[in-house]
Design a protein around this motif. Structure first.
Motif, short mmCIF file in Angstrom:
data_model
loop_
_atom_site.label_atom_id
_atom_site.label_comp_id
_atom_site.label_asym_id
_atom_site.label_seq_id
_atom_site.Cartn_x
_atom_site.Cartn_y
_atom_site.Cartn_z
N CYS A 1 -8.78 7.19 5.84
CA CYS A 1 -9.24 6.10 6.44
C CYS A 1 -9.55 4.84 5.21
O CYS A 1 -9.76 3.67 5.58
CB CYS A 1 -10.93 6.24 6.99
SG CYS A 1 -10.71 7.16 8.40
N VAL B 1 -3.28 1.96 6.17
CA VAL B 1 -3.45 0.62 6.65
C VAL B 1 -2.79 0.47 8.26
O VAL B 1 -1.66 1.26 8.28
CB VAL B 1 -3.01 -0.48 5.75
CG1 VAL B 1 -3.85 -0.50 4.27
CG2 VAL B 1 -1.56 -0.61 5.67
N VAL C 1 -14.90 2.58 4.29
CA VAL C 1 -14.79 0.97 4.55
C VAL C 1 -14.82 0.18 3.31
O VAL C 1 -14.10 -0.85 3.50
CB VAL C 1 -15.92 0.61 5.48
CG1 VAL C 1 -15.88 -0.78 5.81
CG2 VAL C 1 -15.86 1.19 6.95
N LYS D 1 -11.51 0.68 1.66
CA LYS D 1 -10.35 -0.09 2.31
C LYS D 1 -10.30 -1.49 2.47
O LYS D 1 -9.24 -2.16 2.16
CB LYS D 1 -10.36 0.62 3.84
CG LYS D 1 -9.47 0.01 4.93
CD LYS D 1 -8.21 0.47 4.67
CE LYS D 1 -6.92 -0.02 3.89
NZ LYS D 1 -6.92 -1.36 3.48
N SER D 2 -11.67 -2.07 2.52
CA SER D 2 -11.72 -3.42 2.82
C SER D 2 -11.91 -4.16 1.31
O SER D 2 -11.58 -5.39 1.38
CB SER D 2 -12.92 -3.53 3.63
OG SER D 2 -12.80 -3.06 4.78
N PRO E 1 -7.11 -3.26 8.03
CA PRO E 1 -7.98 -2.38 8.08
C PRO E 1 -7.57 -0.94 8.41
O PRO E 1 -6.06 -0.73 8.47
CB PRO E 1 -8.60 -2.77 9.65
CG PRO E 1 -7.92 -3.38 10.31
CD PRO E 1 -7.09 -4.02 9.36
N THR E 2 -8.20 0.23 8.62
CA THR E 2 -7.76 1.37 8.95
C THR E 2 -6.99 1.66 10.09
O THR E 2 -7.48 1.01 11.12
CB THR E 2 -8.97 2.44 8.93
OG1 THR E 2 -9.80 2.23 7.55
CG2 THR E 2 -8.44 3.80 9.07
N SER F 1 -14.22 -1.07 9.78
CA SER F 1 -13.06 -1.76 8.78
C SER F 1 -12.22 -3.06 9.50
O SER F 1 -11.95 -3.88 8.98
CB SER F 1 -12.10 -0.71 8.30
OG SER F 1 -11.45 -0.22 9.34
N THR F 2 -12.03 -2.73 10.93
CA THR F 2 -11.42 -3.63 11.67
C THR F 2 -12.29 -4.91 11.80
O THR F 2 -11.78 -5.92 11.69
CB THR F 2 -11.05 -3.31 13.22
OG1 THR F 2 -10.27 -1.98 12.94
CG2 THR F 2 -9.94 -4.29 14.03
N ALA G 1 -12.31 -6.68 8.30
CA ALA G 1 -11.11 -7.11 7.95
C ALA G 1 -10.82 -8.62 8.20
O ALA G 1 -10.04 -9.37 7.38
CB ALA G 1 -9.99 -6.35 8.50
#
Length: 306
Positions: free
Chosen positions: A99, A103, A228, A231-232, A264-265, A290-291, A294
């Protein structure tokens, strides 16, 4: 900016359809599980094979791939380290690490590459890296962690060859490397089956939202937040530092690697978590949050570096 909003809008609509199907019970109690199994065992392997069989493997040796690999390893390494200290378990930590660094280069990355970067092929390095190296490695860890520990060593070493996702990806790479052309009667049905992969994943994700509690609550709050943030914020920041400071990328090339790292993931992670029945809520919440995050991140990156 239009590309960012278009990509997210497409995903949101399909997930929304899945949510409506789940609320109405139109696919029955096992609808989500059937869609997940369809995507994991049939559609996704077919999609990976048809995509990679025609890929230009020269992108494997590009600077962009190195930036992608190093930035992914950095953020996943941070999550794994925290997971070990917090004793989140091998399976849960593996899903959380995915996660943090895996991507959405397919169903979101491609439209954003077209509308923001002007070339869909620019997501190829991250797509190949994830499909050929990252996914088979992570799924092997999940396979081994989920076993009873009684399998002989030779069977463990052959674990990737028993995983449908890994088989699809590695078979596609083998065909591309050989230079062979798959006959139409073989490729056409595989493409038809592969076209079910992304819709099946998104519909299953939408169904999973029915009756679910709000994200960032409960026992998974800490790993979701960590994933998150990595990732972000973490991954695009590391990608920018490596691309600009180490590899000397500028202009469009710099924008390319940072935008792809800020995606995002991927919803695939939820499919993997569901298939192995580990970290499902962690994956679902990380993908969802994350979406959402993003959108402003990608808009900001495009504005600053574009």
């Amino acid at each position: 900016m239009q590309g960012v909003l278009t990509g997210f809008a497409v995903i949101a609509v399909v997930i929304g359809v899945g949510y409506v199907l789940g609320r109405g019970g139109h696919l029955g109690e096992q609808g989500r599980e059937v869609l997940t199994r369809l995507a994991f065992h049939v559609a996704s392997p077919a999609l990976l094979f048809t995509t990679l069989a025609r890929a230009d493997l020269s992108v494997v040796f590009s600077d962009r791939l190195l930036v992608t690999a190093l930035s992914t390893a950095a953020v996943m390494g941070v999550f794994i380290a925290v997971g070990v200290v917090r004793r989140w378990g091998v399976g849960r930590t593996t899903i959380g690490a995915l996660c943090s660094g895996y991507v959405n280069s397919g169903n979101l990355g491609i439209p954003i590459a077209v509308y923001v970067l002007g070339d869909a092929s620019l997501v190829a390095p991250v797509l190949l890296f994830q499909l050929v190296a990252l996914a088979p490695l992570a799924l092997t860890v999940l396979d081994v962690a989920g076993g009873d520990g009684k399998e002989p060593l030779w069977r463990r070493l052959l674990t990737p060859l028993r995983n449908p996702i890994a088989v699809g990806a590695l078979s596609g790479v083998a065909v591309a490397a050989s230079g062979l052309t798959v006959p139409g009667p073989v490729m056409d049905p595989l493409e038809l089956i592969g076209n079910m992969s992304v819709p099946a994943v998104l519909l299953a994700f939408g169904i999973s939202l029915c009756g679910s509690s709000m994200p960032l609550r409960g026992a998974d709050r800490s790993p979701v937040l960590l994933a998150v943030v990595l990732k972000s914020v973490g991954q695009p920041a590391v990608a920018w530092a490596l691309a600009a400071g180490v590899f000397g990328l500028r202009g469009a090339q710099l924008l390319d690697v940072v935008v792809t790292s800020a995606l995002p993931t991927a919803q695939n992670i939820f499919t993997y978590a569901s298939a192995y029945r580990v970290g499902e809520r962690l994956a679902r919440d990380a993908v969802l949050v994350s979406t959402v995050v993003a959108v402003p991140v990608l808009v900001g990156v495009a504005a600053v570096l574009g």
